[in-house]
Design a protein around this motif. Structure first.
Motif, PDB file in Angstrom:
ATOM      1  N   ASP A   1      25.029  38.420  25.902  1.00 34.20           N
ATOM      2  CA  ASP A   1      23.799  39.209  25.935  1.00 34.20           C
ATOM      3  C   ASP A   1      23.973  40.339  24.922  1.00 34.20           C
ATOM      4  O   ASP A   1      24.861  41.181  25.076  1.00 34.20           O
TER       5      ASP A   1
ATOM      6  N   ASP B   1      31.039  36.534  33.508  1.00 37.67           N
ATOM      7  CA  ASP B   1      30.278  36.092  34.668  1.00 37.67           C
ATOM      8  C   ASP B   1      31.264  35.467  35.648  1.00 37.67           C
ATOM      9  O   ASP B   1      31.880  34.433  35.355  1.00 37.67           O
TER      10      ASP B   1
ATOM     11  N   VAL C   1      29.887  37.286  28.799  1.00 39.01           N
ATOM     12  CA  VAL C   1      28.636  38.010  28.587  1.00 39.01           C
ATOM     13  C   VAL C   1      28.791  38.998  27.430  1.00 39.01           C
ATOM     14  O   VAL C   1      27.846  39.265  26.686  1.00 39.01           O
TER      15      VAL C   1
ATOM     16  N   PRO D   1      23.674  37.593  35.901  1.00 41.54           N
ATOM     17  CA  PRO D   1      23.889  36.778  34.695  1.00 41.54           C
ATOM     18  C   PRO D   1      22.730  35.813  34.479  1.00 41.54           C
ATOM     19  O   PRO D   1      22.165  35.278  35.433  1.00 41.54           O
TER      20      PRO D   1
END
Length: 744
Positions: free
Chosen positions: A265, A306, A313, A684
């Motif tokens: 992300d 995660d 992530v 997540p």
């Protein structure tokens, strides 16, 4: 008439004639056989090759697939730029080997002539950067930032610039989406070498890689190169003996590469990078009470995983660099900066390659080992300020004793001497210096069952395995270093290093009491990576499952259709029962609430009652250096690990930074208030992004955690540029920097 007697000369002449006849017949037979082989047996093959002499292949570049974050933001994309390239082959055919042409080119580009000449020389062991490490038959890029005026000068005066081209080329662009760097995770590209072209040939001798190809050299670009690269197009032109085009022999169109969707992300990545960088800056302002100078905080790493899948992530490594430095060929000064000792090697991904002692974060492993060895989780154990083994005193980190305490409390306050005592007891039970044949070695066996001492298998290259210094390793290490130790021992020195060498020369193969007790608190010869520790703490969070860490989630075709999904992979279970897991879970919760990390979490306003965190602090001591900070944590969904070399204590150096990461993820302000509208990723993201028919990512209408202002997405309207514009098109553009986007 008198008869002339016959001499011996006639038979000799006859023999010679016979030999000559045999030789002539043999040569004729050999020639005939060779003609049969060339014309009959392999005639078709040579006919094809002869026909090939009248065919010229023109390469049509392909567009490399993009690397996307979990929501479809472009992390690595493409853009078309005017690139000036030099054909080395044509230069070498000129009388002065192209020197005059390169000088004129340098004048047009406003570059020093030497810089241009250096860029087109070939790399070898003696040639420093800048140089060309690709195929000598491939056009060598000199600049990727040519202006319209410069391109026109070169194209309009071709007689002055033989072998020089100025044309739009698709170049990699690392976008820095949401401000995230991700250099070590993404990797970079460089030209394919002749050796790689040769090795890529299939059984029929066809090249699967062409001299014009770029190849991934690090990170995801390397691991998923076959998916991302696509297929270069070939236009086969028939030419006469003067090289004039007389027709077409067929065309293989270029096929764009597939896109790679990751679990990264970009917004969380940015928060992690910023928190790590700020923590290093803050650490350098603190005076080390042992060395009486400021902490150096020379490197660090952080991982967000995660816990339910093992997917990454966010992953940060410091120092870092701009991956766009590699695009179009790296400059000599930049290459020197990236590979010099002064820069501390920013090309290293310290999250997977940085090995160090884990300090007290290792004690969860030792707790599980004690449980496996039969020690009671309900019992109390002595925690004095120090213990003595083999005539040497081993202290608590701050020489503080807590009396008789439980293992849970020992984890909370990070009491070293409790674990010293357990490890020593087990060392003695296994035979001490003279180990039993059936030695249990619970502390070492358990660590390996936790996955330490081996690579996690993450889909990134050059991962380090770490080290568990068991008896076998001790023996192998002794065998490899005995001669060097003994030589140093005989030098007559009296420094610490020589004293250690004397001990190791005598009996370095033995597992001593000091080795065993040091190991129990994550010191000594133990080495781990931040990723390994993140995997362990993720397993503690999810109930004991060890997942294989992954960065990629799926490979997606240019039109947005799924090619394949990269599913989570379960590698095994922690060697602990449910009771032990629950015990460790409660103890690590206590670290946050009333233990060694409390002052950075609950004491700093963290809403523990609403978002429960678990942690273990670690302060690893390294001979000749300042202490390494280690902090391992987890929540209901994420494991967050941070480490910094020469930065201080686990909570002192890393506590604020890790808390800030959780604040960003869950939308928590400095007063402990929770605003889910400001949260980056409260859970997540499990689903893949949606794609339009043209391959562009669709921005979700709503998503838990929201999207920060300025999130990089294209509007859903179809957009289809998949090939670089032509030179006239480029020259007609107001700006020579057209981004090639297929999913954004």
């Amino acid at each position: 008439m008198t008869n002339i007697p016959e001499t011996g000369r006639t038979p000799r002449v006859t023999i010679r004639l016979i030999v000559l006849q045999i030789l002539v017949l043999s040569l004729l037979a050999t020639l005939g056989g060779r003609l049969w082989y060339l014309q009959i047996r392999t005639g078709k093959e040579y006919a094809q090759k002869a026909a090939g002499n009248h065919v010229r292949e023109v390469v049509e570049p392909t567009v490399r697939g993009e690397i996307l974050d979990a929501s479809g933001r472009i992390l690595a994309g493409n853009e078309a730029k005017l690139v000036v390239s030099v054909s080395r082959t044509e230069l070498l055919q000129q009388k002065d080997r192209g020197k005059a042409v390169l000088t004129r080119l340098a004048e047009v580009l406003g570059m020093p002539a030497k810089d241009v000449q250096d860029k087109v020389r070939l790399c070898d062991a003696k040639t420093p950067q800048p140089c060309w490490n690709g195929s000598p038959y491939q056009p060598i890029p000199v600049t990727k930032a040519a202006t319209t005026q410069q391109a026109l000068q070169i194209m309009e005066r071709r007689e002055d610039f033989p072998g020089i081209t100025a044309q739009p080329t698709s170049l990699r662009r690392y976008t820095g989406a949401e401000g995230a760097n991700l250099a070590q995770v993404l990797g970079y590209l460089s030209p394919v070498t002749d050796d790689e072209v040769q090795k890529s040939k299939d059984k029929e001798g066809r090249e699967r890689r062409l001299p014009v190809d770029q190849i991934g050299r690090a990170g995801l670009e390397s691991v998923y190169d076959n998916d991302l690269r696509g297929t270069t197009g070939i236009d086969r032109l028939e030419v006469d003996n003067l090289g004039r085009v007389i027709g077409s022999a067929g065309k293989t169109p270029a096929q764009p590469g597939n896109n790679l969707v990751t679990s990264i992300d970009a917004r969380v990545q940015k928060a992690v990078e910023d928190s790590l960088a700020q923590a290093m800056v803050d650490a350098r302002k603190v005076v080390d009470k042992d060395t009486h100078r400021n902490y150096e905080a020379d490197s660090g790493a952080a991982v967000v995983m995660d816990v339910h899948t093992g997917r990454i992530v966010a992953m940060a490594s410091a120092p870092t660099y701009d991956p766009n430095l590699w695009v179009g060929g790296i400059a000599g000064k930049d290459y020197q900066a990236l590979t010099s000792k002064e820069s501390n090697y920013p090309l290293l991904n310290r999250a997977i390659q940085g090995q160090s002692a884990p300090g007290s974060t290792f004690k969860v492993v030792s707790t599980a080992a004690a449980a496996q060895a039969g020690y009671s989780l309900g019992g109390n154990y002595a925690c004095p300020s120090s213990l003595t083994f083999g005539g040497r005193e081993f202290k608590n980190f701050e020489s503080k004793g807590y009396g008789s305490i439980s293992l849970a409390r020992a984890l909370e306050v990070s009491c070293d001497t409790v674990f010293y005592g357990l490890a020593y007891d087990q060392w003695m039970a296994d035979g001490g210096i003279k180990p039993k044949k059936d030695a249990k070695d619970w502390f070492y066996k358990t660590a390996k069952q936790f996955g330490l001492g081996a690579k996690t298998g993450i889909d990134l290259p050059s991962e380090a395995a770490g080290r568990i210094p068991d008896r076998q390793w001790k023996q192998e290490y002794y065998d490899a270093n005995k001669d060097a130790w003994c030589k140093q021992a005989q030098s007559g020195g009296n420094d610490y290093g020589t004293q250690v060498a004397k001990e190791n020369c005598a009996d370095g193969y033995q597992m001593r009491a000091g080795d065993a007790v040091n190991y129990s608190i994550g010191q000594g010869d133990t080495l781990v990576t931040p990723l390994q520790m993140a995997r362990i703490y993720a397993a503690l969070a999810n109930g004991g499952t060890l997942y294989r860490p992954t960065v990629a989630k799926a490979v997606v075709a240019p039109d947005g259709t799924l090619v394949r999904e990269i599913a989570p992979h379960e590698d095994g279970k922690l060697p602990t029962d449910a009771r032990t897991l629950q015990y460790i879970d409660e103890a690590t919760k206590g670290v946050v609430e009333q233990g060694s990390a409390a002052w950075k979490f609950v004491g700093a306003g963290w809403p523990q009652g609403k978002i429960e965190l678990h942690a273990k602090t670690g302060t690893a001591e390294v001979f000749g250096k300042q202490t390494t900070s280690y902090l391992t944590t987890y929540s209901r969904d994420y494991a967050v690990v941070m480490t910094m070399s020469q930065a201080g204590t686990g909570s002192g150096a890393s506590g604020d930074a890790v808390r800030r990461i959780y604040q960003a993820i869950y939308g928590v302000d400095d007063k402990g208030n929770i605003d889910t509208g400001k949260a980056l990723l409260t859970k997540p993201q499990a689903e893949l992004p949606k794609f339009n028919p043209d391959g562009t990512a669709v921005k979700p209408v709503s998503f838990e955690g929201g999207f920060a202002p300025g999130s990089t997405f294209l509007d859903p309207a179809p957009q289809t540029p998949q090939t670089p514009p032509t030179v006239p098109q480029m020259l007609a553009l107001p700006a020579l920097e057209t981004t090639l986007r297929r999913s954004h």
